[in-house]
Write a protein that holds these residues in place. Sequence first.
Motif, PDB file in Angstrom:
ATOM      1  N   GLY A 184      30.960   6.863 -50.883  1.00 46.44           N
ATOM      2  CA  GLY A 184      29.562   6.400 -50.634  1.00 46.44           C
ATOM      3  C   GLY A 184      28.980   7.167 -49.425  1.00 46.44           C
ATOM      4  O   GLY A 184      28.013   7.519 -49.101  1.00 46.44           O
ATOM      5  N   ILE A 185      29.749   6.745 -48.244  1.00 43.28           N
ATOM      6  CA  ILE A 185      29.166   7.248 -47.157  1.00 43.28           C
ATOM      7  C   ILE A 185      29.170   8.751 -46.658  1.00 43.28           C
ATOM      8  O   ILE A 185      28.419   9.197 -46.162  1.00 43.28           O
ATOM      9  CB  ILE A 185      29.994   6.566 -45.814  1.00 43.28           C
ATOM     10  CG1 ILE A 185      29.310   5.647 -44.844  1.00 43.28           C
ATOM     11  CG2 ILE A 185      30.906   7.390 -45.202  1.00 43.28           C
ATOM     12  CD1 ILE A 185      28.301   5.318 -44.740  1.00 43.28           C
ATOM     13  N   PHE A 186      30.074   9.284 -47.465  1.00 42.18           N
ATOM     14  CA  PHE A 186      30.108  10.815 -47.376  1.00 42.18           C
ATOM     15  C   PHE A 186      29.016  11.485 -48.149  1.00 42.18           C
ATOM     16  O   PHE A 186      28.112  12.541 -47.680  1.00 42.18           O
ATOM     17  CB  PHE A 186      31.545  11.284 -48.165  1.00 42.18           C
ATOM     18  CG  PHE A 186      31.657  12.741 -48.260  1.00 42.18           C
ATOM     19  CD1 PHE A 186      31.881  13.423 -46.960  1.00 42.18           C
ATOM     20  CD2 PHE A 186      31.401  13.520 -49.341  1.00 42.18           C
ATOM     21  CE1 PHE A 186      31.911  15.016 -47.010  1.00 42.18           C
ATOM     22  CE2 PHE A 186      31.513  14.711 -49.484  1.00 42.18           C
ATOM     23  CZ  PHE A 186      31.791  15.631 -48.491  1.00 42.18           C
ATOM     24  N   LEU A 187      28.507  10.858 -49.299  1.00 41.34           N
ATOM     25  CA  LEU A 187      27.505  11.334 -49.966  1.00 41.34           C
ATOM     26  C   LEU A 187      26.190  10.941 -49.470  1.00 41.34           C
ATOM     27  O   LEU A 187      25.161  11.812 -49.114  1.00 41.34           O
ATOM     28  CB  LEU A 187      27.628  10.651 -51.550  1.00 41.34           C
ATOM     29  CG  LEU A 187      28.536  11.185 -52.525  1.00 41.34           C
ATOM     30  CD1 LEU A 187      28.491  10.306 -53.714  1.00 41.34           C
ATOM     31  CD2 LEU A 187      28.426  12.802 -52.694  1.00 41.34           C
ATOM     32  N   ILE A 188      25.945   9.720 -48.664  1.00 43.79           N
ATOM     33  CA  ILE A 188      24.920   9.469 -47.816  1.00 43.79           C
ATOM     34  C   ILE A 188      24.711  10.599 -46.634  1.00 43.79           C
ATOM     35  O   ILE A 188      23.702  10.898 -46.520  1.00 43.79           O
ATOM     36  CB  ILE A 188      25.178   8.151 -47.286  1.00 43.79           C
ATOM     37  CG1 ILE A 188      24.975   7.210 -48.709  1.00 43.79           C
ATOM     38  CG2 ILE A 188      23.858   7.785 -46.082  1.00 43.79           C
ATOM     39  CD1 ILE A 188      25.087   5.803 -48.336  1.00 43.79           C
ATOM     40  N   ILE A 189      25.853  10.763 -45.944  1.00 40.19           N
ATOM     41  CA  ILE A 189      25.929  11.672 -44.907  1.00 40.19           C
ATOM     42  C   ILE A 189      25.235  13.325 -45.332  1.00 40.19           C
ATOM     43  O   ILE A 189      24.568  13.701 -44.689  1.00 40.19           O
ATOM     44  CB  ILE A 189      27.302  11.971 -44.328  1.00 40.19           C
ATOM     45  CG1 ILE A 189      27.559  10.754 -43.418  1.00 40.19           C
ATOM     46  CG2 ILE A 189      27.147  13.305 -43.333  1.00 40.19           C
ATOM     47  CD1 ILE A 189      28.971  10.562 -43.018  1.00 40.19           C
ATOM     48  N   LEU A 190      25.511  13.562 -46.643  1.00 36.74           N
ATOM     49  CA  LEU A 190      25.318  14.903 -47.333  1.00 36.74           C
ATOM     50  C   LEU A 190      23.704  14.670 -47.741  1.00 36.74           C
ATOM     51  O   LEU A 190      23.137  15.842 -47.356  1.00 36.74           O
ATOM     52  CB  LEU A 190      26.212  15.011 -48.522  1.00 36.74           C
ATOM     53  CG  LEU A 190      27.352  15.516 -48.197  1.00 36.74           C
ATOM     54  CD1 LEU A 190      28.219  15.957 -49.375  1.00 36.74           C
ATOM     55  CD2 LEU A 190      27.274  16.955 -47.419  1.00 36.74           C
ATOM     56  N   PHE A 191      23.158  13.584 -48.094  1.00 35.00           N
ATOM     57  CA  PHE A 191      21.912  13.595 -48.733  1.00 35.00           C
ATOM     58  C   PHE A 191      21.132  12.530 -47.850  1.00 35.00           C
ATOM     59  O   PHE A 191      20.055  12.225 -48.590  1.00 35.00           O
ATOM     60  CB  PHE A 191      21.908  13.014 -50.223  1.00 35.00           C
ATOM     61  CG  PHE A 191      22.842  14.199 -51.019  1.00 35.00           C
ATOM     62  CD1 PHE A 191      22.244  15.127 -51.337  1.00 35.00           C
ATOM     63  CD2 PHE A 191      24.184  13.845 -51.311  1.00 35.00           C
ATOM     64  CE1 PHE A 191      23.197  16.390 -51.854  1.00 35.00           C
ATOM     65  CE2 PHE A 191      24.958  14.709 -52.196  1.00 35.00           C
ATOM     66  CZ  PHE A 191      24.365  16.053 -52.740  1.00 35.00           C
ATOM     67  N   SER A 192      21.414  12.174 -46.748  1.00 37.38           N
ATOM     68  CA  SER A 192      20.663  11.308 -45.967  1.00 37.38           C
ATOM     69  C   SER A 192      19.216  11.677 -45.754  1.00 37.38           C
ATOM     70  O   SER A 192      18.272  11.057 -45.729  1.00 37.38           O
ATOM     71  CB  SER A 192      21.159  11.039 -44.521  1.00 37.38           C
ATOM     72  OG  SER A 192      21.282  12.112 -43.828  1.00 37.38           O
ATOM     73  N   HIS A 193      19.021  13.120 -45.726  1.00 36.77           N
ATOM     74  CA  HIS A 193      17.486  13.741 -45.680  1.00 36.77           C
ATOM     75  C   HIS A 193      16.643  13.586 -46.662  1.00 36.77           C
ATOM     76  O   HIS A 193      15.481  13.825 -46.509  1.00 36.77           O
ATOM     77  CB  HIS A 193      17.740  15.174 -45.107  1.00 36.77           C
ATOM     78  CG  HIS A 193      18.371  16.057 -46.087  1.00 36.77           C
ATOM     79  ND1 HIS A 193      19.654  16.117 -46.481  1.00 36.77           N
ATOM     80  CD2 HIS A 193      17.715  16.821 -47.015  1.00 36.77           C
ATOM     81  CE1 HIS A 193      19.997  16.907 -47.542  1.00 36.77           C
ATOM     82  NE2 HIS A 193      18.757  17.262 -47.705  1.00 36.77           N
ATOM     83  N   LYS A 194      17.310  13.196 -47.840  1.00 38.45           N
ATOM     84  CA  LYS A 194      16.295  12.901 -48.940  1.00 38.45           C
ATOM     85  C   LYS A 194      15.985  11.471 -49.342  1.00 38.45           C
ATOM     86  O   LYS A 194      15.531  11.311 -50.196  1.00 38.45           O
ATOM     87  CB  LYS A 194      17.110  13.593 -50.116  1.00 38.45           C
ATOM     88  CG  LYS A 194      17.455  15.070 -50.276  1.00 38.45           C
ATOM     89  CD  LYS A 194      17.938  15.329 -51.188  1.00 38.45           C
ATOM     90  CE  LYS A 194      17.997  17.006 -51.170  1.00 38.45           C
ATOM     91  NZ  LYS A 194      18.616  17.653 -52.549  1.00 38.45           N
ATOM     92  N   SER A 195      16.451  10.542 -48.483  1.00 39.42           N
ATOM     93  CA  SER A 195      16.051   9.246 -48.487  1.00 39.42           C
ATOM     94  C   SER A 195      15.805   8.471 -47.092  1.00 39.42           C
ATOM     95  O   SER A 195      16.044   9.264 -46.032  1.00 39.42           O
ATOM     96  CB  SER A 195      17.098   8.383 -49.347  1.00 39.42           C
ATOM     97  OG  SER A 195      18.405   8.432 -48.423  1.00 39.42           O
ATOM     98  N   HIS A 196      15.075   7.311 -47.414  1.00 37.74           N
ATOM     99  CA  HIS A 196      14.945   6.614 -46.102  1.00 37.74           C
ATOM    100  C   HIS A 196      15.869   5.575 -45.887  1.00 37.74           C
ATOM    101  O   HIS A 196      16.332   4.939 -46.811  1.00 37.74           O
ATOM    102  CB  HIS A 196      13.309   5.912 -46.304  1.00 37.74           C
ATOM    103  CG  HIS A 196      12.272   6.935 -46.312  1.00 37.74           C
ATOM    104  ND1 HIS A 196      11.952   7.905 -45.237  1.00 37.74           N
ATOM    105  CD2 HIS A 196      11.505   7.595 -47.370  1.00 37.74           C
ATOM    106  CE1 HIS A 196      11.047   8.867 -45.647  1.00 37.74           C
ATOM    107  NE2 HIS A 196      10.885   8.657 -46.877  1.00 37.74           N
ATOM    108  N   ALA A 197      15.945   5.116 -44.618  1.00 43.42           N
ATOM    109  CA  ALA A 197      16.958   4.127 -44.011  1.00 43.42           C
ATOM    110  C   ALA A 197      16.890   2.850 -44.836  1.00 43.42           C
ATOM    111  O   ALA A 197      17.516   1.836 -45.292  1.00 43.42           O
ATOM    112  CB  ALA A 197      17.214   4.143 -42.731  1.00 43.42           C
ATOM    113  N   PHE A 198      15.469   2.546 -44.741  1.00 42.87           N
ATOM    114  CA  PHE A 198      14.939   1.228 -45.111  1.00 42.87           C
ATOM    115  C   PHE A 198      15.089   0.997 -46.693  1.00 42.87           C
ATOM    116  O   PHE A 198      15.414  -0.030 -47.261  1.00 42.87           O
ATOM    117  CB  PHE A 198      13.321   0.710 -44.875  1.00 42.87           C
ATOM    118  CG  PHE A 198      12.119   1.631 -45.503  1.00 42.87           C
ATOM    119  CD1 PHE A 198      11.976   1.497 -46.885  1.00 42.87           C
ATOM    120  CD2 PHE A 198      11.985   2.817 -45.085  1.00 42.87           C
ATOM    121  CE1 PHE A 198      10.911   2.014 -47.421  1.00 42.87           C
ATOM    122  CE2 PHE A 198      10.985   3.566 -45.629  1.00 42.87           C
ATOM    123  CZ  PHE A 198      10.425   2.941 -46.734  1.00 42.87           C
ATOM    124  N   VAL A 199      14.926   2.201 -47.453  1.00 44.28           N
ATOM    125  CA  VAL A 199      15.142   1.908 -48.794  1.00 44.28           C
ATOM    126  C   VAL A 199      16.514   1.895 -49.250  1.00 44.28           C
ATOM    127  O   VAL A 199      17.192   0.932 -50.046  1.00 44.28           O
ATOM    128  CB  VAL A 199      14.807   3.446 -49.625  1.00 44.28           C
ATOM    129  CG1 VAL A 199      15.070   3.421 -51.068  1.00 44.28           C
ATOM    130  CG2 VAL A 199      13.141   3.531 -49.375  1.00 44.28           C
TER     131      VAL A 199
END
Length: 176
Positions: A79-94
Amino acid sequence: MAPTESSLLLPSGSGRSNKKEASGDKWDLAYIVYFTLGLGYLLPWNAFITAVDYFAYLYPDASVDRIFAVVYMLIGLIGIFLIILFSHKSHAFVRINVGLLLFVISLLAVPLIDAFYVKGRVGLYKGFYATTAAVALSGVADALVQGSIVGSAGELPERYMQAVIAGTAGSGIASY
């Protein structure tokens, strides 16, 4: 006066003082929020691992502590790996709010499974699989929440990262 070696390593304009006035956190509310978030994102894991004796009683043929740890950490790592890859497509508060909702669901699932299916009976392994799925859901939630909280605290003065880490440490104490 010549700069010292340690001052050359700091970015320009970074002062060592973390005064409340400089951060605008007059009543330490942001600090308390980050502490609470740090407390909250590790508390579900501590709840699962603290109850491992109960689960080992219900499911004697399973290595509950090992299975929970592998599932939680592996799902969290992916999950953390996927978040690193796609973090630019979502907001932290979401990500934080979705993760906290998933924590609530995973923590409510286990007592509901016990109340309506297992009912304290030993050896009902469908309940174990459902509990393991709840642990996996908690791992997904941890990846969402932890990565986002640490990332957002990292953009603020150091005292907020300290609040997150102190909250994480406090969750270990709070679960006992």
